[in-house]
Structures are given as C-alpha cells and as structure tokens.
Design a protein around this motif. Sequence first.
Motif, PDB file in Angstrom:
ATOM      1  N   VAL A  45       0.848  -1.196   0.000  1.00  0.00           N
ATOM      2  CA  VAL A  45       0.000   0.000   0.000  1.00  0.00           C
ATOM      3  C   VAL A  45       0.884   1.248   0.000  1.00  0.00           C
ATOM      4  O   VAL A  45       1.885   1.310   0.710  1.00  0.00           O
ATOM      5  CB  VAL A  45      -0.924   0.005   1.233  1.00  0.00           C
ATOM      6  CG1 VAL A  45      -1.724   1.301   1.311  1.00  0.00           C
ATOM      7  CG2 VAL A  45      -1.856  -1.198   1.201  1.00  0.00           C
ATOM      8  N   LYS A  46       0.505   2.262  -0.799  1.00  0.00           N
ATOM      9  CA  LYS A  46       1.231   3.524  -0.801  1.00  0.00           C
ATOM     10  C   LYS A  46       0.782   4.379   0.385  1.00  0.00           C
ATOM     11  O   LYS A  46      -0.399   4.401   0.734  1.00  0.00           O
ATOM     12  CB  LYS A  46       0.973   4.287  -2.098  1.00  0.00           C
ATOM     13  CG  LYS A  46       1.579   3.660  -3.344  1.00  0.00           C
ATOM     14  CD  LYS A  46       1.315   4.530  -4.562  1.00  0.00           C
ATOM     15  CE  LYS A  46       1.946   3.928  -5.804  1.00  0.00           C
ATOM     16  NZ  LYS A  46       1.690   4.771  -7.007  1.00  0.00           N
ATOM     17  N   THR A  47       1.716   5.107   0.960  1.00  0.00           N
ATOM     18  CA  THR A  47       1.353   5.933   2.115  1.00  0.00           C
ATOM     19  C   THR A  47       0.403   7.061   1.717  1.00  0.00           C
ATOM     20  O   THR A  47      -0.410   7.491   2.526  1.00  0.00           O
ATOM     21  CB  THR A  47       2.600   6.502   2.807  1.00  0.00           C
ATOM     22  OG1 THR A  47       3.382   7.243   1.863  1.00  0.00           O
ATOM     23  CG2 THR A  47       3.448   5.382   3.409  1.00  0.00           C
ATOM     24  N   ILE A  48       0.455   7.534   0.483  1.00  0.00           N
ATOM     25  CA  ILE A  48      -0.476   8.579   0.047  1.00  0.00           C
ATOM     26  C   ILE A  48      -1.909   8.051   0.050  1.00  0.00           C
ATOM     27  O   ILE A  48      -2.859   8.793   0.307  1.00  0.00           O
ATOM     28  CB  ILE A  48      -0.098   9.117  -1.351  1.00  0.00           C
ATOM     29  CG1 ILE A  48      -0.941  10.355  -1.697  1.00  0.00           C
ATOM     30  CG2 ILE A  48      -0.239   8.047  -2.414  1.00  0.00           C
ATOM     31  CD1 ILE A  48      -0.688  11.545  -0.829  1.00  0.00           C
ATOM     32  N   GLY A  88       5.737  12.917   9.358  1.00  0.00           N
ATOM     33  CA  GLY A  88       5.953  12.446   7.997  1.00  0.00           C
ATOM     34  C   GLY A  88       4.747  12.727   7.111  1.00  0.00           C
ATOM     35  O   GLY A  88       3.613  12.861   7.587  1.00  0.00           O
ATOM     36  N   ILE A  89       4.981  12.801   5.810  1.00  0.00           N
ATOM     37  CA  ILE A  89       3.939  13.147   4.845  1.00  0.00           C
ATOM     38  C   ILE A  89       3.741  11.976   3.885  1.00  0.00           C
ATOM     39  O   ILE A  89       4.709  11.430   3.342  1.00  0.00           O
ATOM     40  CB  ILE A  89       4.328  14.411   4.051  1.00  0.00           C
ATOM     41  CG1 ILE A  89       4.524  15.593   5.008  1.00  0.00           C
ATOM     42  CG2 ILE A  89       3.272  14.738   2.996  1.00  0.00           C
ATOM     43  CD1 ILE A  89       5.174  16.801   4.363  1.00  0.00           C
ATOM     44  N   GLY A  90       2.490  11.588   3.664  1.00  0.00           N
ATOM     45  CA  GLY A  90       2.190  10.516   2.727  1.00  0.00           C
ATOM     46  C   GLY A  90       2.682  10.842   1.324  1.00  0.00           C
ATOM     47  O   GLY A  90       2.613  11.996   0.880  1.00  0.00           O
ATOM     48  N   CYS A  91       3.168   9.806   0.634  1.00  0.00           N
ATOM     49  CA  CYS A  91       3.736  10.010  -0.701  1.00  0.00           C
ATOM     50  C   CYS A  91       3.576   8.713  -1.496  1.00  0.00           C
ATOM     51  O   CYS A  91       2.739   7.873  -1.181  1.00  0.00           O
ATOM     52  CB  CYS A  91       5.200  10.415  -0.603  1.00  0.00           C
ATOM     53  SG  CYS A  91       6.238   9.183   0.226  1.00  0.00           S
ATOM     54  N   ASP A  92       4.392   8.540  -2.539  1.00  0.00           N
ATOM     55  CA  ASP A  92       4.299   7.333  -3.365  1.00  0.00           C
ATOM     56  C   ASP A  92       5.065   6.142  -2.784  1.00  0.00           C
ATOM     57  O   ASP A  92       5.175   5.105  -3.440  1.00  0.00           O
ATOM     58  CB  ASP A  92       4.822   7.631  -4.782  1.00  0.00           C
ATOM     59  CG  ASP A  92       3.852   8.473  -5.589  1.00  0.00           C
ATOM     60  OD1 ASP A  92       2.641   8.408  -5.294  1.00  0.00           O
ATOM     61  OD2 ASP A  92       4.297   9.196  -6.494  1.00  0.00           O
ATOM     62  N   TYR A  93       5.594   6.309  -1.578  1.00  0.00           N
ATOM     63  CA  TYR A  93       6.322   5.200  -0.958  1.00  0.00           C
ATOM     64  C   TYR A  93       5.396   4.002  -0.779  1.00  0.00           C
ATOM     65  O   TYR A  93       4.281   4.128  -0.263  1.00  0.00           O
ATOM     66  CB  TYR A  93       6.880   5.622   0.400  1.00  0.00           C
ATOM     67  CG  TYR A  93       7.591   4.495   1.134  1.00  0.00           C
ATOM     68  CD1 TYR A  93       8.906   4.175   0.832  1.00  0.00           C
ATOM     69  CD2 TYR A  93       6.929   3.753   2.121  1.00  0.00           C
ATOM     70  CE1 TYR A  93       9.565   3.139   1.501  1.00  0.00           C
ATOM     71  CE2 TYR A  93       7.572   2.721   2.784  1.00  0.00           C
ATOM     72  CZ  TYR A  93       8.890   2.415   2.465  1.00  0.00           C
ATOM     73  OH  TYR A  93       9.528   1.379   3.107  1.00  0.00           O
ATOM     74  N   VAL A  94       5.867   2.830  -1.211  1.00  0.00           N
ATOM     75  CA  VAL A  94       5.095   1.593  -1.091  1.00  0.00           C
ATOM     76  C   VAL A  94       5.568   0.846   0.160  1.00  0.00           C
ATOM     77  O   VAL A  94       6.755   0.525   0.291  1.00  0.00           O
ATOM     78  CB  VAL A  94       5.266   0.706  -2.332  1.00  0.00           C
ATOM     79  CG1 VAL A  94       4.489  -0.601  -2.164  1.00  0.00           C
ATOM     80  CG2 VAL A  94       4.792   1.445  -3.577  1.00  0.00           C
ATOM     81  N   ILE A  95       4.650   0.601   1.064  1.00  0.00           N
ATOM     82  CA  ILE A  95       4.993  -0.056   2.326  1.00  0.00           C
ATOM     83  C   ILE A  95       5.541  -1.449   2.080  1.00  0.00           C
ATOM     84  O   ILE A  95       4.999  -2.220   1.281  1.00  0.00           O
ATOM     85  CB  ILE A  95       3.747  -0.120   3.231  1.00  0.00           C
ATOM     86  CG1 ILE A  95       3.301   1.296   3.605  1.00  0.00           C
ATOM     87  CG2 ILE A  95       4.024  -0.935   4.489  1.00  0.00           C
ATOM     88  CD1 ILE A  95       2.001   1.344   4.369  1.00  0.00           C
ATOM     89  N   ARG A  96       6.617  -1.766   2.781  1.00  0.00           N
ATOM     90  CA  ARG A  96       7.269  -3.071   2.654  1.00  0.00           C
ATOM     91  C   ARG A  96       7.020  -3.923   3.899  1.00  0.00           C
ATOM     92  O   ARG A  96       6.692  -3.412   4.962  1.00  0.00           O
ATOM     93  CB  ARG A  96       8.775  -2.878   2.450  1.00  0.00           C
ATOM     94  CG  ARG A  96       9.144  -2.123   1.173  1.00  0.00           C
ATOM     95  CD  ARG A  96      10.619  -1.829   1.118  1.00  0.00           C
ATOM     96  NE  ARG A  96      11.028  -0.909   2.188  1.00  0.00           N
ATOM     97  CZ  ARG A  96      12.259  -0.428   2.317  1.00  0.00           C
ATOM     98  NH1 ARG A  96      13.206  -0.775   1.478  1.00  0.00           N
ATOM     99  NH2 ARG A  96      12.546   0.391   3.307  1.00  0.00           N
ATOM    100  N   ASP A  97       7.204  -5.204   3.741  1.00  0.00           N
ATOM    101  CA  ASP A  97       7.026  -6.135   4.850  1.00  0.00           C
ATOM    102  C   ASP A  97       7.971  -5.777   5.993  1.00  0.00           C
ATOM    103  O   ASP A  97       9.176  -5.623   5.786  1.00  0.00           O
ATOM    104  CB  ASP A  97       7.296  -7.569   4.369  1.00  0.00           C
ATOM    105  CG  ASP A  97       6.903  -8.605   5.407  1.00  0.00           C
ATOM    106  OD1 ASP A  97       5.757  -8.560   5.879  1.00  0.00           O
ATOM    107  OD2 ASP A  97       7.751  -9.455   5.747  1.00  0.00           O
ATOM    108  N   GLY A  98       7.418  -5.639   7.171  1.00  0.00           N
ATOM    109  CA  GLY A  98       8.226  -5.329   8.337  1.00  0.00           C
ATOM    110  C   GLY A  98       8.375  -3.851   8.639  1.00  0.00           C
ATOM    111  O   GLY A  98       8.971  -3.490   9.666  1.00  0.00           O
ATOM    112  N   ASP A  99       7.835  -2.979   7.790  1.00  0.00           N
ATOM    113  CA  ASP A  99       7.922  -1.543   8.057  1.00  0.00           C
ATOM    114  C   ASP A  99       7.136  -1.172   9.318  1.00  0.00           C
ATOM    115  O   ASP A  99       6.089  -1.757   9.613  1.00  0.00           O
ATOM    116  CB  ASP A  99       7.335  -0.736   6.886  1.00  0.00           C
ATOM    117  CG  ASP A  99       8.311  -0.538   5.745  1.00  0.00           C
ATOM    118  OD1 ASP A  99       9.516  -0.808   5.928  1.00  0.00           O
ATOM    119  OD2 ASP A  99       7.863  -0.102   4.660  1.00  0.00           O
TER     120      ASP A  99
END
Length: 272
Positions: A45-48, A88-99
Amino acid sequence: MNVLVKHSSKNIVLKTSLDVLHIKKACKIVEELLIALGAVIKPGVKTIDIDKFAGDFIFKRKGASGLKGYMGFPANVCISVNNVAAHGIGCDYVIRDGDLITIDTTVGVDGWYGDGAWTYIAGEATPEKKRLVKAAWKAMLAGIAESSAGKKLGDIGASVKKTALRYGCNVVEDLAGHGIGRKIHEEPVVLHVGKKGTGLPIIPGMVFTIEPILTLGSGKVRFHSDNWSIIIADDNLSAQFECTLAVFKNQTDVLTLSNINLQKYIDFPPMF
C-alpha cells in the motif's frame, strides 16, 4: 501532532465537564480511525493512499482534519515510516514487509480537537521491532498511570523515561505532548522525561496528550529536506503511541482509548 520542546508556561486553559464532552466527540473519531487503519496498513500500500483513506474517514464522520493546512502542513495525517520520528507526509512510498508505520492524527469537531497516534507493523516484524513497539506502548501507559490530580507533570516524564530504558530504548526528548482543546497545541507542554515530584501540578480540568516517541537509537533528531518530517539522527527505528486524556478530581479519562479495555492490553497494543 507533537510539539517541539521550547518552554512550558502556566497559561493553562482548564476545561469544564461540558468542554470535555465536546473534546470527546473529536477523540471518538480519532479512536475509530486508528482502529480502522489496522486493516489498511499492509505491504504493497502507498502511504499517500493511507492519507486519502484517513481524510475520507474523518469527513464521512463529520469531522475535519486538524492537521491539513495547520501551519502549512499539506496532508490529512502524519505518516512516519521507520526512521521518521514524527510529522511524515504521505507520498508514493510503497509499504514493505516489516515496516513500522506511525499514524498521528488530529481531528476537529465543532471547533474542539482530539489527538492520537499509533504505530503499526506492516506484515511480519523482527523481535527487535516488536520490542520497540511494545516499549512505546508501555511507555504511554506508564505516563497515563501518573496522570492523576495531585501528581506533577515530572512524574509522567520520569515514568515514561524509566519504562523506555527498561526495554533498551531512548526517548526523543525534543518532542513533547501538549494541552489541547479549542487549539491543537495549548499549554502545558508535557515532557516525556523528568524527575518525580517536580514540574507543574496536575489538576482537575487539564486536558493534554501523552505521546512519547521511542527509538532504538540515540534519541537525537534532524529535519528532513521537506521541512516537516523529523528523522532519527542516526537513522534508527522509532515508534510512538499517543492519547488525549482529561483529568477530573477522582479519575482521569483516556478519551482516545474509550472503547479499549486497557487492562486487557497491558503488555501489547491492540493490533498485536
């Protein structure tokens, strides 16, 4: 949302029982959102998209994001990933396992505000990450236990710090809790370090947040180039839990944990 530690004054606006009822309405949405996010935050899932979910959730419940536009903040909620301690600000970062994903949200209803934050583990996590999240939860609970009329604000900070150290963690001392009500940030400043028996007296009518940020690193922080995100200086992991509470003569109500039996979750937060 944390306040940067600058000073603490005695200009505290005490709340009436009616005021607290208004604040409870905002805190109810905060609590419901933090619970709902447990099913949303997962690898891939993307944080945005999390920020959009949060904004829609608050709007549908007739609340308003207290953070969107606050001092220019561009998002509905703060989304802090791994080494980001706060804001922090939501963006296109894709959440990874263990984050580790910390969501800090402030909601307004009819001009009154409530504030809360949880750290979530996306997917599977190492024992070290689980220890950090557990320590952050326990540190917040330790602060709550000291938040009764007749005690001092220093009692809260001392208990939070002691709990953090017991789990091999450090407290981010540059960020603190705060009073809340008609404004997002009011007096008093609530430090997460302190000495028992010192500081301002805790008295009925106070409404404030406890929101310690713990890290496996040194506890020192720096600003990201976006001028909002506050990062652990040695890039170590961080975790945070925050509640809004109201102090009465004979009890203290945790307004953002009203539907959670804390006796059932002494050791781990609900998402465990």
